[in-house]
Design a protein around this motif. Structure first.
Motif, PDB file in Angstrom:
ATOM      1  N   GLY A   1     -49.009   7.941  -0.883  1.00 13.59           N
ATOM      2  CA  GLY A   1     -49.625   7.006  -1.809  1.00 13.59           C
ATOM      3  C   GLY A   1     -48.707   6.689  -2.975  1.00 13.59           C
ATOM      4  O   GLY A   1     -47.802   7.452  -3.310  1.00 13.59           O
ATOM      5  N   PHE A   2     -48.929   5.534  -3.587  1.00 11.74           N
ATOM      6  CA  PHE A   2     -48.132   5.136  -4.760  1.00 11.74           C
ATOM      7  C   PHE A   2     -48.926   4.091  -5.533  1.00 11.74           C
ATOM      8  O   PHE A   2     -49.954   3.579  -5.058  1.00 11.74           O
ATOM      9  CB  PHE A   2     -46.765   4.583  -4.341  1.00 11.74           C
ATOM     10  N   ASP A   3     -48.445   3.752  -6.727  1.00 12.41           N
ATOM     11  CA  ASP A   3     -49.111   2.775  -7.578  1.00 12.41           C
ATOM     12  C   ASP A   3     -48.312   1.485  -7.653  1.00 12.41           C
ATOM     13  O   ASP A   3     -47.072   1.487  -7.592  1.00 12.41           O
ATOM     14  CB  ASP A   3     -49.296   3.323  -8.992  1.00 12.41           C
ATOM     15  N   VAL A   4     -49.041   0.387  -7.769  1.00  9.43           N
ATOM     16  CA  VAL A   4     -48.451  -0.939  -7.948  1.00  9.43           C
ATOM     17  C   VAL A   4     -49.001  -1.539  -9.238  1.00  9.43           C
ATOM     18  O   VAL A   4     -50.220  -1.552  -9.451  1.00  9.43           O
ATOM     19  CB  VAL A   4     -48.793  -1.866  -6.760  1.00  9.43           C
ATOM     20  N   GLU A   5     -48.106  -2.010 -10.078  1.00  8.85           N
ATOM     21  CA  GLU A   5     -48.523  -2.669 -11.322  1.00  8.85           C
ATOM     22  C   GLU A   5     -48.316  -4.169 -11.189  1.00  8.85           C
ATOM     23  O   GLU A   5     -47.278  -4.631 -10.691  1.00  8.85           O
ATOM     24  CB  GLU A   5     -47.715  -2.146 -12.509  1.00  8.85           C
TER      25      GLU A   5
ATOM     26  N   ALA B   1     -52.506  -4.667 -14.733  1.00 11.32           N
ATOM     27  CA  ALA B   1     -53.417  -3.917 -13.870  1.00 11.32           C
ATOM     28  C   ALA B   1     -52.613  -3.021 -12.925  1.00 11.32           C
ATOM     29  O   ALA B   1     -51.566  -3.410 -12.418  1.00 11.32           O
ATOM     30  CB  ALA B   1     -54.285  -4.875 -13.057  1.00 11.32           C
ATOM     31  N   VAL B   2     -53.120  -1.825 -12.723  1.00  9.77           N
ATOM     32  CA  VAL B   2     -52.468  -0.862 -11.833  1.00  9.77           C
ATOM     33  C   VAL B   2     -53.402  -0.568 -10.665  1.00  9.77           C
ATOM     34  O   VAL B   2     -54.565  -0.203 -10.861  1.00  9.77           O
ATOM     35  CB  VAL B   2     -52.113   0.439 -12.583  1.00  9.77           C
ATOM     36  N   LEU B   3     -52.883  -0.730  -9.453  1.00  7.63           N
ATOM     37  CA  LEU B   3     -53.650  -0.489  -8.240  1.00  7.63           C
ATOM     38  C   LEU B   3     -53.000   0.646  -7.458  1.00  7.63           C
ATOM     39  O   LEU B   3     -51.766   0.713  -7.361  1.00  7.63           O
ATOM     40  CB  LEU B   3     -53.701  -1.751  -7.367  1.00  7.63           C
ATOM     41  N   HIS B   4     -53.832   1.516  -6.894  1.00  3.51           N
ATOM     42  CA  HIS B   4     -53.305   2.617  -6.098  1.00  3.51           C
ATOM     43  C   HIS B   4     -53.312   2.232  -4.619  1.00  3.51           C
ATOM     44  O   HIS B   4     -54.306   1.729  -4.091  1.00  3.51           O
ATOM     45  CB  HIS B   4     -54.128   3.889  -6.287  1.00  3.51           C
ATOM     46  N   VAL B   5     -52.189   2.475  -3.961  1.00  4.78           N
ATOM     47  CA  VAL B   5     -52.055   2.215  -2.532  1.00  4.78           C
ATOM     48  C   VAL B   5     -52.053   3.570  -1.827  1.00  4.78           C
ATOM     49  O   VAL B   5     -51.126   4.371  -1.998  1.00  4.78           O
ATOM     50  CB  VAL B   5     -50.756   1.452  -2.212  1.00  4.78           C
ATOM     51  N   ALA B   6     -53.091   3.846  -1.071  1.00  2.31           N
ATOM     52  CA  ALA B   6     -53.199   5.122  -0.368  1.00  2.31           C
ATOM     53  C   ALA B   6     -52.232   5.167   0.813  1.00  2.31           C
ATOM     54  O   ALA B   6     -51.677   4.142   1.228  1.00  2.31           O
ATOM     55  CB  ALA B   6     -54.632   5.341   0.113  1.00  2.31           C
ATOM     56  N   ALA B   7     -52.044   6.349   1.367  1.00  2.00           N
ATOM     57  CA  ALA B   7     -51.083   6.532   2.448  1.00  2.00           C
ATOM     58  C   ALA B   7     -51.421   5.698   3.671  1.00  2.00           C
ATOM     59  O   ALA B   7     -50.531   5.301   4.425  1.00  2.00           O
ATOM     60  CB  ALA B   7     -51.008   8.008   2.828  1.00  2.00           C
ATOM     61  N   ASP B   8     -52.704   5.428   3.889  1.00  2.00           N
ATOM     62  CA  ASP B   8     -53.128   4.662   5.061  1.00  2.00           C
ATOM     63  C   ASP B   8     -53.404   3.205   4.742  1.00  2.00           C
ATOM     64  O   ASP B   8     -54.056   2.502   5.522  1.00  2.00           O
ATOM     65  CB  ASP B   8     -54.359   5.300   5.703  1.00  2.00           C
TER      66      ASP B   8
ATOM     67  N   ASP C   1     -53.243  -4.933   1.804  1.00  2.00           N
ATOM     68  CA  ASP C   1     -54.647  -4.535   1.948  1.00  2.00           C
ATOM     69  C   ASP C   1     -55.288  -4.293   0.589  1.00  2.00           C
ATOM     70  O   ASP C   1     -56.423  -4.720   0.326  1.00  2.00           O
ATOM     71  CB  ASP C   1     -54.753  -3.261   2.786  1.00  2.00           C
ATOM     72  N   VAL C   2     -54.567  -3.596  -0.272  1.00  2.00           N
ATOM     73  CA  VAL C   2     -55.113  -3.236  -1.588  1.00  2.00           C
ATOM     74  C   VAL C   2     -55.320  -4.480  -2.448  1.00  2.00           C
ATOM     75  O   VAL C   2     -56.327  -4.603  -3.145  1.00  2.00           O
ATOM     76  CB  VAL C   2     -54.185  -2.229  -2.276  1.00  2.00           C
ATOM     77  N   LEU C   3     -54.392  -5.414  -2.385  1.00  2.00           N
ATOM     78  CA  LEU C   3     -54.537  -6.650  -3.167  1.00  2.00           C
ATOM     79  C   LEU C   3     -55.753  -7.448  -2.700  1.00  2.00           C
ATOM     80  O   LEU C   3     -56.503  -7.994  -3.522  1.00  2.00           O
ATOM     81  CB  LEU C   3     -53.272  -7.491  -3.043  1.00  2.00           C
ATOM     82  N   ILE C   4     -55.951  -7.511  -1.397  1.00  2.00           N
ATOM     83  CA  ILE C   4     -57.107  -8.240  -0.865  1.00  2.00           C
ATOM     84  C   ILE C   4     -58.404  -7.550  -1.274  1.00  2.00           C
ATOM     85  O   ILE C   4     -59.367  -8.201  -1.684  1.00  2.00           O
ATOM     86  CB  ILE C   4     -56.999  -8.371   0.661  1.00  2.00           C
TER      87      ILE C   4
ATOM     88  N   THR D   1     -36.856  -8.827  -3.746  1.00  2.00           N
ATOM     89  CA  THR D   1     -38.127  -9.177  -3.114  1.00  2.00           C
ATOM     90  C   THR D   1     -38.474  -8.114  -2.081  1.00  2.00           C
ATOM     91  O   THR D   1     -37.619  -7.316  -1.674  1.00  2.00           O
ATOM     92  CB  THR D   1     -38.079 -10.553  -2.418  1.00  2.00           C
ATOM     93  N   MET D   2     -39.727  -8.143  -1.627  1.00  2.00           N
ATOM     94  CA  MET D   2     -40.173  -7.241  -0.569  1.00  2.00           C
ATOM     95  C   MET D   2     -41.305  -7.897   0.191  1.00  2.00           C
ATOM     96  O   MET D   2     -41.960  -8.826  -0.317  1.00  2.00           O
ATOM     97  CB  MET D   2     -40.631  -5.898  -1.144  1.00  2.00           C
ATOM     98  N   LEU D   3     -41.549  -7.448   1.401  1.00  2.00           N
ATOM     99  CA  LEU D   3     -42.679  -7.927   2.191  1.00  2.00           C
ATOM    100  C   LEU D   3     -43.811  -6.921   2.054  1.00  2.00           C
ATOM    101  O   LEU D   3     -43.735  -5.799   2.562  1.00  2.00           O
ATOM    102  CB  LEU D   3     -42.271  -8.109   3.662  1.00  2.00           C
ATOM    103  N   ILE D   4     -44.852  -7.341   1.360  1.00  2.00           N
ATOM    104  CA  ILE D   4     -45.902  -6.399   0.959  1.00  2.00           C
ATOM    105  C   ILE D   4     -46.852  -6.042   2.091  1.00  2.00           C
ATOM    106  O   ILE D   4     -47.712  -5.179   1.920  1.00  2.00           O
ATOM    107  CB  ILE D   4     -46.699  -6.948  -0.237  1.00  2.00           C
TER     108      ILE D   4
END
Length: 329
Positions: free
Chosen positions: A244-248, A253-260, A265-268, A312-315
């Motif tokens: 898992g990691f965090d995206v700002e 706003a900070v969103l947590h992205v879990a390992a799965d 997915d988290v943005l949606i 850039t990156m492909l999210i």
């Protein structure tokens, strides 16, 4: 990937299927006319579009039309492992139906080069390569096409390519049909040794061909920035462990992205509406600017230099190496 067009999407346009016809064994060509002709932008050889089918499936298809035509033309091979795209097109899609298409994007462009353009196509990989051949002819640039298929009957657009190569002075077509005499496969090592380090190389086809193409280029000491590929499916990832990691976001706003989960997915889930399509890291729809942090690139699209630059990156597939990612969202 499936997506239902329950509401208008930015950059997505309705298009009428004006013609469907067979161009090779298990390959259909579709002509698509946009409802608003003025919305049909110019595009370059090697470009592709997202096609949103009436059954809710979205797939990416290369444009095989000449860049100055006023319709979009794509070719679709029937896949034995179809998940609803090619099977629907071959079995259910009818002339007169409406699909929705994105504006063209090009992750596989022709590069400026005074030397020979060497093109290698395997099966349905001819689709972006055929548009490149047409453009090279217009430029008056020397090209050599190695076209690999099971048989001549499986080679889409073969008659048109043969006619072009015979009637013009710039191009040469070399066919390799491994299920016809002499039952030989293309020697990529011979291709690179024949044309040398100064040529520009382009390859599109099955994953095995692309892997062999890259390996042969490296063995021939051809710089990878002169050997270009386009994949129809993502490279298999081995030994990857997710954490898992965090995206700002730009607004703090900070969103947590879990390992799965993926960033997409988290943005949606957070109610945002990011652009996306393939969810496999190959189409480029979800490419996002990185403002901070170090991405863990897992896509099959960005070059080694682009990945190393971390701009850039492909999210849909890529993650974070350490700390927190700051994205331009």
């Amino acid at each position: 990937m499936t997506m239902t067009l329950s509401a208008p999407m930015v950059g997505i346009h309705p298009a009428r299927v004006s013609r469907i016809h067979k161009v090779a064994a298990e390959v259909l060509e579709l002509e698509l006319e946009l409802a608003d002709p003025d919305a049909l932008p110019a595009y370059s050889a090697g470009a592709h579009i997202d096609v949103h089918l009436p059954n809710g499936v979205v797939r990416q298809y290369s444009l095989v039309s000449s860049c100055d035509e006023n319709t979009y033309r794509i070719a679709v091979a029937l896949s034995k492992t179809s998940r609803g795209g090619s099977a629907y097109i071959h079995g259910q899609l009818q002339t007169g139906q409406t699909v929705h298409v994105s504006l063209p994007r090009n992750n596989f462009p022709l590069r400026d080069c005074r030397d020979t353009a060497v093109l290698v196509a395997g099966g349905i990989g001819i689709t972006p390569i055929w548009s490149m051949v047409q453009e090279l002819e217009k430029r008056g640039q020397r090209w050599v096409l190695y076209y690999c298929a099971r048989t001549a009957g499986h080679a889409a657009f073969l008659d048109s390519i043969q006619a072009l190569a015979k009637s013009h002075a710039h191009g040469e077509l070399i066919t390799v049909f491994d299920q016809e005499p002499p039952h030989e496969s293309l020697s990529l090592a011979r291709v690179f040794s024949t044309h040398g380090r100064q040529a520009r190389y382009y390859c599109c086809g099955p994953s095995g061909m692309l892997d062999a193409f890259v390996a042969a280029a490296q063995a021939a000491d051809v710089p990878l920035d002169r050997a270009h590929i386009e994949r129809f499916s993502a490279e298999p990832m081995q030994g990857q462990v997710n954490a898992g990691f965090d995206v700002e976001l730009r607004n703090g706003a900070v969103l947590h992205v879990a390992a799965d989960q993926s960033i997409l997915d988290v943005l949606i889930e957070a109610g945002l509406n990011p652009m996306y399509s393939c969810k496999e890291g190959i189409c480029g729809s979800c490419e996002t600017r990185v403002l901070g942090g170090i991405p863990d690139h897992r896509d099959s699209l960005l070059s080694e230099a682009e990945q190393a630059g971390n701009k850039t990156m492909l999210i849909c597939v890529s993650r974070c190496k350490e700390g927190r990612l700051l994205l331009d969202i």
